[in-house]
Enzyme design. Structure first.
Site, PDB file in Angstrom:
ATOM      1  N   HIS A  94       0.826  -1.218   0.000  1.00 25.78           N
ATOM      2  CA  HIS A  94       0.000   0.000   0.000  1.00 25.78           C
ATOM      3  C   HIS A  94       0.865   1.275   0.000  1.00 25.78           C
ATOM      4  O   HIS A  94       0.686   2.165  -0.824  1.00 25.78           O
ATOM      5  CB  HIS A  94      -0.882   0.040   1.250  1.00 25.78           C
ATOM      6  CG  HIS A  94      -1.622  -1.220   1.546  1.00 25.78           C
ATOM      7  ND1 HIS A  94      -2.835  -1.551   0.970  1.00 25.78           N
ATOM      8  CD2 HIS A  94      -1.323  -2.242   2.393  1.00 25.78           C
ATOM      9  CE1 HIS A  94      -3.253  -2.711   1.445  1.00 25.78           C
ATOM     10  NE2 HIS A  94      -2.359  -3.160   2.297  1.00 25.78           N
TER      11      HIS A  94
HETATM   12  O1  RIB Z   1      -4.587  -0.458   5.244  1.00 26.37           O
HETATM   13  C1  RIB Z   1      -3.237  -0.447   4.909  1.00 26.37           C
HETATM   14  C2  RIB Z   1      -2.524   0.633   5.653  1.00 26.37           C
HETATM   15  O2  RIB Z   1      -2.625   0.398   7.062  1.00 26.37           O
HETATM   16  C3  RIB Z   1      -1.016   0.673   5.365  1.00 26.37           C
HETATM   17  O3  RIB Z   1      -0.575   1.992   5.480  1.00 26.37           O
HETATM   18  C4  RIB Z   1      -0.440  -0.175   6.461  1.00 26.37           C
HETATM   19  O4  RIB Z   1       0.904   0.173   6.773  1.00 26.37           O
HETATM   20  C5  RIB Z   1      -1.322   0.208   7.620  1.00 26.37           C
HETATM   21  O5  RIB Z   1      -0.868   1.451   8.125  1.00 26.37           O
END
Ligand code: RIB
Ligand code: CA
Length: 348
Positions: free
Chosen positions: A273
């Site tokens: 992500h």
């Molecule tokens: O949902 C994914 C996000 O939540 C990413 O940024 C992961 O590191 C957590 O922070």
């Protein structure tokens, strides 16, 4: 005449490091077109003190310049803190054990750092938030002009036409502090179309599926040996033997994340992500976006923390966000593998 290097994108990061936050940091450190002015830490994946230590220690592993790392919110604005060590490991960096960098934290809070940096560089900086939005919400309370003082904001967060990863409809960064997310989205209303925050939700970031092959190719690019092969059949105590330091620690971190995704029936892979959001912060053209009015459900008994996008003006409110809707994951990984691989090789 020697070609002039384009001016790098100057960034303020706000993170809850985290395995994918770690790779986002490496990606930006590896990017000649990026200059990190400060790293704000917030509680999220792990408590804020651990987040801060992880950032200092990654900077130490990379022998990176002295970048300011500031401790921010220990708890969300309203609700109790939840962390997710089952996802990111007891220290938030999977199986990696980073040496203590000996580097010092900033004397100021993350909120003060946010406010000072945007006032000092009006219209210049890109904010990249890859954790809960608590620090940014607090900074907006101290400096309401912040949306106009930032050049752009990129957020990894939310889920729109896509299931949540924390509740059936909410994504982790928003779910940890829904009130903060709402305050941020509400504050960024009224900006010109090319300055609206870009929000990278799970709709797109869950197409960024890092595989063992991607990691092996990254290690190859770093000139690391032996071949870096993470197998779903490895015993649980297997760790990297890479002779390249960055590759070794990164591999141990990502292995944990792949094990987590497999446990949750998503395959032996890792949704990256945050590195994707970092790539968008450097080059927004890699993602297709769609303007929307985005708000956050706070009262729902089963929908609290859900990001709701009004694409059609039902609410009679102007768009406040550009929602990421499509990208080319393969192209992203080619860029990531090349940049981080070359960087890891340079670190040694
Ligand atoms: O949902 C994914 C996000 O939540 C990413 O940024 C992961 O590191 C957590 O922070
Ligand atoms: Ca994160």
């Amino acid at each position: 005449m020697t070609p002039t290097r384009p001016t790098p994108t100057r960034l303020v990061l706000d993170v809850d490091t985290g395995i994918d936050d770690s790779l986002a940091l490496l990606y930006l450190l590896a990017s000649p077109d990026a200059e990190i002015l400060g790293i704000a830490c917030t509680a999220g994946n792990v408590p804020v003190e651990q987040v801060a230590a992880n950032n200092l220690n990654w900077l130490g592993v990379c022998d990176a310049p002295d970048i300011e790392v500031a401790v921010g919110a220990r708890i969300p604005l309203v609700c109790p803190l939840r962390t997710t060590e089952d996802t990111h490991g007891p220290q938030g960096i999977g199986h990696a054990l980073l040496p203590d960098s000996g580097r010092r934290l900033s004397d100021r809070t993350a909120t003060d750092m946010w406010v000072d940096l945007v006032r000092r560089h009006p219209g210049e900086l890109v904010g990249l938030v890859t954790g809960p939005l608590t620090n940014l919400a607090l900074a907006l309370r101290d400096e309401p002009r912040l949306p106009h003082l930032l050049h752009r904001l990129v957020v990894m967060g939310g889920a729109f036409h896509h299931p949540g990863n924390t509740t059936p409809t909410s994504e982790w960064n928003v779910s940890v502090d829904p009130e903060a997310a709402k305050e941020v989205f509400d504050a960024f209303v009224g900006l010109p179309a090319d300055r609206r925050p870009i929000v990278c939700g799970l709709d797109v970031t869950e197409t960024i599926e890092m595989t063992p092959t991607h990691l092996r190719r990254l290690a190859d690019a770093a000139g690391s040996s032996p071949d870096e092969i993470i197998s779903p059949d490895d015993d649980s105590d297997v760790r990297s033997l890479a002779d390249n330091t960055v590759v070794r620690h990164l591999s141990d971190a990502i292995r944990f994340y792949m094990e987590f995704h497999r446990t949750h029936d998503q395959g032996f892979l890792a949704h990256m992500h945050d590195p994707f959001a970092a790539a968008v912060a450097l080059n927004p053209s890699i993602v297709k976006t769609r303007p929307a009015t985005v708000d956050v459900e706070l009262q729902g008994t089963i929908t609290r923390g859900t990001t709701v996008a009004d694409w059609s003006g039902h609410w009679g409110r102007p768009p406040n966000v550009d929602v990421a809707v499509e990208t080319d994951p393969a192209a992203f990984f080619e860029e990531l593998i090349g940049r981080v691989g070359r960087y890891a090789k340079s670190v040694g």
